[in-house]
Design a protein around this motif. Structure first.
Motif, PDB file in Angstrom:
ATOM      1  N   UNK A  53      18.965   0.889   0.636  1.00 45.85           N
ATOM      2  CA  UNK A  53      17.854   0.871  -0.319  1.00 45.85           C
ATOM      3  C   UNK A  53      17.794  -0.421  -1.123  1.00 45.85           C
ATOM      4  N   UNK A  54      18.866  -0.803  -1.744  1.00 43.55           N
ATOM      5  CA  UNK A  54      18.841  -1.961  -2.636  1.00 43.55           C
ATOM      6  C   UNK A  54      18.545  -3.251  -1.884  1.00 43.55           C
ATOM      7  N   UNK A  55      19.133  -3.394  -0.708  1.00 45.59           N
ATOM      8  CA  UNK A  55      18.882  -4.600   0.083  1.00 45.59           C
ATOM      9  C   UNK A  55      17.429  -4.641   0.535  1.00 45.59           C
ATOM     10  N   UNK A  56      16.886  -3.494   0.919  1.00 41.83           N
ATOM     11  CA  UNK A  56      15.482  -3.448   1.326  1.00 41.83           C
ATOM     12  C   UNK A  56      14.573  -3.847   0.166  1.00 41.83           C
ATOM     13  N   UNK A  57      14.816  -3.273  -1.009  1.00 40.46           N
ATOM     14  CA  UNK A  57      13.980  -3.576  -2.174  1.00 40.46           C
ATOM     15  C   UNK A  57      14.013  -5.070  -2.477  1.00 40.46           C
ATOM     16  N   UNK A  58      15.188  -5.672  -2.387  1.00 45.63           N
ATOM     17  CA  UNK A  58      15.323  -7.104  -2.666  1.00 45.63           C
ATOM     18  C   UNK A  58      14.494  -7.938  -1.684  1.00 45.63           C
ATOM     19  N   UNK A  59      14.622  -7.653  -0.401  1.00 47.45           N
ATOM     20  CA  UNK A  59      13.901  -8.438   0.599  1.00 47.45           C
ATOM     21  C   UNK A  59      12.397  -8.161   0.554  1.00 47.45           C
ATOM     22  N   UNK A  60      12.040  -6.911   0.350  1.00 45.27           N
ATOM     23  CA  UNK A  60      10.629  -6.546   0.263  1.00 45.27           C
ATOM     24  C   UNK A  60       9.966  -7.244  -0.923  1.00 45.27           C
ATOM     25  N   UNK A  61      10.636  -7.253  -2.059  1.00 47.05           N
ATOM     26  CA  UNK A  61      10.099  -7.889  -3.268  1.00 47.05           C
ATOM     27  C   UNK A  61       9.896  -9.379  -3.054  1.00 47.05           C
ATOM     28  N   UNK A  62      10.823 -10.008  -2.391  1.00 41.45           N
ATOM     29  CA  UNK A  62      10.724 -11.439  -2.129  1.00 41.45           C
ATOM     30  C   UNK A  62       9.501 -11.753  -1.262  1.00 41.45           C
ATOM     31  N   UNK A  63       9.269 -10.941  -0.239  1.00 38.98           N
ATOM     32  CA  UNK A  63       8.118 -11.157   0.644  1.00 38.98           C
ATOM     33  C   UNK A  63       6.812 -10.902  -0.099  1.00 38.98           C
ATOM     34  N   UNK A  64       6.756  -9.794  -0.840  1.00 41.50           N
ATOM     35  CA  UNK A  64       5.530  -9.438  -1.560  1.00 41.50           C
ATOM     36  C   UNK A  64       5.181 -10.504  -2.597  1.00 41.50           C
ATOM     37  N   UNK A 109      10.954  -4.910   6.071  1.00 38.56           N
ATOM     38  CA  UNK A 109      10.342  -5.387   4.826  1.00 38.56           C
ATOM     39  C   UNK A 109       9.051  -6.146   5.102  1.00 38.56           C
ATOM     40  N   UNK A 110       9.051  -6.981   6.136  1.00 32.56           N
ATOM     41  CA  UNK A 110       7.840  -7.732   6.487  1.00 32.56           C
ATOM     42  C   UNK A 110       6.740  -6.782   6.948  1.00 32.56           C
ATOM     43  N   UNK A 111       7.110  -5.822   7.781  1.00 35.81           N
ATOM     44  CA  UNK A 111       6.125  -4.856   8.261  1.00 35.81           C
ATOM     45  C   UNK A 111       5.556  -4.038   7.104  1.00 35.81           C
ATOM     46  N   UNK A 112       6.418  -3.661   6.173  1.00 34.92           N
ATOM     47  CA  UNK A 112       5.969  -2.863   5.024  1.00 34.92           C
ATOM     48  C   UNK A 112       4.997  -3.649   4.157  1.00 34.92           C
ATOM     49  N   UNK A 113       5.254  -4.934   3.974  1.00 29.90           N
ATOM     50  CA  UNK A 113       4.362  -5.760   3.155  1.00 29.90           C
ATOM     51  C   UNK A 113       2.975  -5.846   3.786  1.00 29.90           C
ATOM     52  N   UNK A 114       2.941  -5.994   5.099  1.00 23.50           N
ATOM     53  CA  UNK A 114       1.650  -6.051   5.790  1.00 23.50           C
ATOM     54  C   UNK A 114       0.954  -4.689   5.738  1.00 23.50           C
ATOM     55  N   UNK A 115       1.674  -3.633   6.088  1.00 23.00           N
ATOM     56  CA  UNK A 115       1.078  -2.301   6.167  1.00 23.00           C
ATOM     57  C   UNK A 115       0.669  -1.734   4.824  1.00 23.00           C
ATOM     58  N   UNK A 116       1.265  -2.237   3.751  1.00 21.71           N
ATOM     59  CA  UNK A 116       0.909  -1.765   2.412  1.00 21.71           C
ATOM     60  C   UNK A 116      -0.240  -2.567   1.808  1.00 21.71           C
ATOM     61  N   UNK A 117      -0.218  -3.890   1.959  1.00 18.12           N
ATOM     62  CA  UNK A 117      -1.114  -4.738   1.170  1.00 18.12           C
ATOM     63  C   UNK A 117      -2.296  -5.323   1.944  1.00 18.12           C
TER      64      UNK A 117
END
Length: 486
Positions: free
Chosen positions: A301-312, A273-281
């Motif tokens: 999927x659901x756990x990833x979306x939750x953590x990704x959303x929190x970081x973003x 999730x942290x890597x995705x936030x950096x690589x996307x934004x």
């Protein structure tokens, strides 16, 4: 820091700063504030011809210059870059909307690129090969191609233009640069000033700022350049490739991407999730390597979306000059409007806005979309903006199929705790570059950079750049005289 305009309203041709000959002008704006930075009198075809002629005359003199003198010039180039560090970073912030974080990374990578290119001076080698003919040997010499036309991009303008200029010069070529109209300074005119101050010969580096409608095609079809190096959209790359092909010119094309992160069911979700936030934004997603699709196994999927959303949700959007800002402005309002249309069209086809961002002129807060399918515009198109489409895959096989269901193939990522298996998955994804347990935005000056399919032709960096910017000549040597049956 107040920017010094100096000669940046002029063209740089044969070591001289001169007014462009076109009747038209190019206005340069700060994408965050909307402030006009400067107005440039555009170049016309006479200016273009003058620049290419200067480059043609300078190239053979440069190629035969003693090695030690060239090394000293590259050392001086690094020194000039370091002296102008803050000025270059501020230009990136104000002209391209780069955040301070991104602009600093871009500057440092550019210096590293110059240092790697300087090593080419002693890495260009030839070969001696045996012959089937008695008393003969074959010598293979590697020499510069000649004059290189470089078309710079607006997203990582300084680094991606330097990525062509420094290797081209180091391998004995001369260059003419046509910068992007949105970033005429950071993808063009800055290089004229830097190479001039470093003491490189007049005519070796030339910068032409002109409108595509006036000199765009001529920049490619002009008889002097033997190669065109372009970084930008696939649409424009196809046009350049077509024009170059008709004129039998070589190209280096680094084009668009629709890069994926595949998150397998055994992945470390927090790290992914942290890597995705950096690589996307990073840089608002305006990077050819940026994540465009995040494909997640349905088991997590659901756990990833939750953590990704929190970081973003913690990413600060705003003034790129503020050191704490991570998401700055898009380059212009047309980009914003196009992305908003893709979001609307995708929602109409079933996507869900999981995190909605506010739009204010060129600023877009991060957006997360779920229930995305690969045929929706937000997944199918290269977004080049701060929108993260998340696609649920039923298993690994489907994830790979989704990843490959795109005309692009530039970069990518696979997250898994089983590194060997991650490599096996990566091999099945049709892309020029892919990274295990990291995001897709990676580039190092000694590692091959480039894509497959509609993402481009050729490879930049390291020995691959040496190969791209040089040509080989076969000279056979007959020791004594050969007998012929005549």
């Amino acid at each position: 820091m107040k920017l010094l305009l100096q000669n940046f309203t002029k063209q740089f041709i044969n070591g001289q700063w001169k007014e462009g000959g076109s009747l038209g002008t190019i206005q340069n704006y700060n994408p965050y504030s909307g402030e006009e930075l400067l107005t440039i009198q555009a170049a016309n075809n006479d200016d273009l011809n003058e620049a290419y002629t200067a480059a043609e005359q300078a190239q053979p003199i440069w190629e035969t210059m003693p090695l030690g003198e060239k090394q000293q010039l590259f050392e001086r180039l690094v020194k000039v870059l370091e002296e102008k560090r803050e000025e270059i970073i501020q230009w990136l912030v104000q002209e391209s909307g780069s955040t301070h974080i991104k602009a600093t990374v871009e500057f440092e990578a550019s210096v590293t690129m110059v240092k790697e290119s300087a090593s080419f001076l002693t890495r260009i080698t030839g070969q001696i090969l045996p012959s089937y003919v008695p008393n003969k040997e074959h010598r293979v010499y590697r020499t510069a191609k000649g004059v290189i036309g470089v078309i710079g991009p607006w997203n990582f303008p300084f680094l991606l233009t330097m990525r062509s200029i420094a290797p081209a010069i180091a391998t004995g070529n001369s260059v003419v640069i046509k910068p992007a109209s949105d970033t005429p300074v950071t993808s063009g005119l800055l290089f004229g000033e830097i190479f001039e101050q470093a003491g490189f010969p007049a005519g070796l580096v030339n910068v032409i700022v002109g409108r595509g409608s006036e000199i765009g095609d001529a920049f490619v079809t002009h008889p002097i350049p033997c190669m065109i190096s372009f970084t930008g959209s696939t649409e424009v790359g196809r046009r350049i490739g077509e024009l170059a092909g008709k004129n039998l010119k070589e190209v280096a094309l680094e084009l668009g991407g629709n890069n994926v992160m595949v998150v397998l069911k055994d992945a470390n979700i927090e790290r992914a999730a942290k890597a995705a936030a950096f690589g996307k934004f990073l840089h608002q997603g305006q990077i050819c390597m940026a994540l465009n699709r995040i494909i997640v196994d349905q088991a997590i999927h659901d756990e990833f979306v939750e953590k990704f959303t929190k970081i973003v949700g913690t990413l600060q959007t705003g003034d790129p000059a503020n050191p704490s800002t991570f998401v700055g402005p898009l380059i212009n309002k047309q980009q914003v409007e196009g992305i908003q249309q893709d979001i609307q069209d995708s929602v109409a086809r079933g996507a869900t806005i999981h995190l909605e961002g506010i739009v204010d002129s060129c600023l877009m807060q991060p957006v997360i979309l779920t229930n995305v399918t690969n045929d929706m515009p937000i997944a199918k198109n290269e977004i080049f903006g701060p929108v993260a489409p998340i696609i649920k895959a039923k298993d690994e096989e489907e994830a790979i199929k989704i990843a490959n269901d795109s005309p692009y193939g530039l970069s990518g990522s696979v997250f898994t705790e089983d590194l060997h298996h991650g490599v096996e998955v990566a091999k099945k994804i049709k892309t020029g570059m892919i990274h295990i347990n990291d995001q897709s935005v990676n580039s190092e000056p000694h590692v091959p950079f480039g894509g497959e399919k509609a993402s481009g032709i050729g490879r930049f960096n390291g020995e691959w750049a040496i190969d791209k910017f040089t040509t080989v000549k076969w000279i056979s040597v007959q020791n004594g005289y050969r007998e012929y049956p005549v």
